[in-house]
Motif scaffolding. Structure first.
Motif: not given
Length: 163
Positions: A132-141
């Motif tokens: 299971x992979x959650x890449x985190x947030x691309x937005x960085x907010x």
């Protein structure tokens, strides 16, 4: 030959972050990019069109303008709430993950080798019933960090990349 998956989520209209991710993924010779939801607005589609590889994406819980998103992305992906994909011999589920119970059912059902999710804005890789992979947030907010994941399909090894 090694196949690479680019995994992103929660881009939340951050055009600068999307541009950086597209540039990075194109230079890494990624074979497929999967976006696990929260694209947010149709105006993000032109940036994702610059990807030099196949693009798959789903809706997240904050994707309210679904008709507009479907139209804007119609030439690069079919948007839905869930996708079941086959790639390089892997059975892949793509789900945003805002319903934790549903996410756990998908991970534990035994049908998938890889489950791609998002929603939490925190990168996480776990290997229980399915990788299971959650890449985190691309937005960085929320975290202040713009992250994505690269997955080597031959080794089933994954690393989180901060842009």
């Amino acid at each position: 030959m090694i196949s690479l998956l680019g995994i992103i989520s929660d881009s939340h209209d951050n055009l600068e972050a999307i541009r950086k991710a597209v540039e990075f993924l194109n230079t890494e010779s990624v074979d497929l990019v999967i976006h696990a939801g929260d694209l947010i607005s149709p105006f993000t589609a032109p940036e994702f069109r610059k990807l030099e590889m196949k693009f798959e994406a789903i809706f997240g819980n904050n994707d309210g303008e679904r008709d507009g998103l479907r139209e804007a992305y119609s030439d690069i992906t079919d948007l839905s709430d869930f996708k079941s994909l086959q790639f390089d011999g892997l059975r892949i589920a793509v789900i945003h993950g805002h319903s934790r119970d549903v996410l756990e059912c998908v991970v534990d059902c035994g049908r998938y080798d890889l489950v791609v999710c998002g929603h939490t804005h925190r990168p996480e890789i776990s290997d229980s019933e399915a990788l299971t992979v959650n890449p985190g947030e691309l937005c960085g907010y929320l975290s202040g960090k713009r992250t994505l994941a690269l997955l080597d399909t031959d080794r089933l090894s994954c690393e989180i990349i901060e842009l």
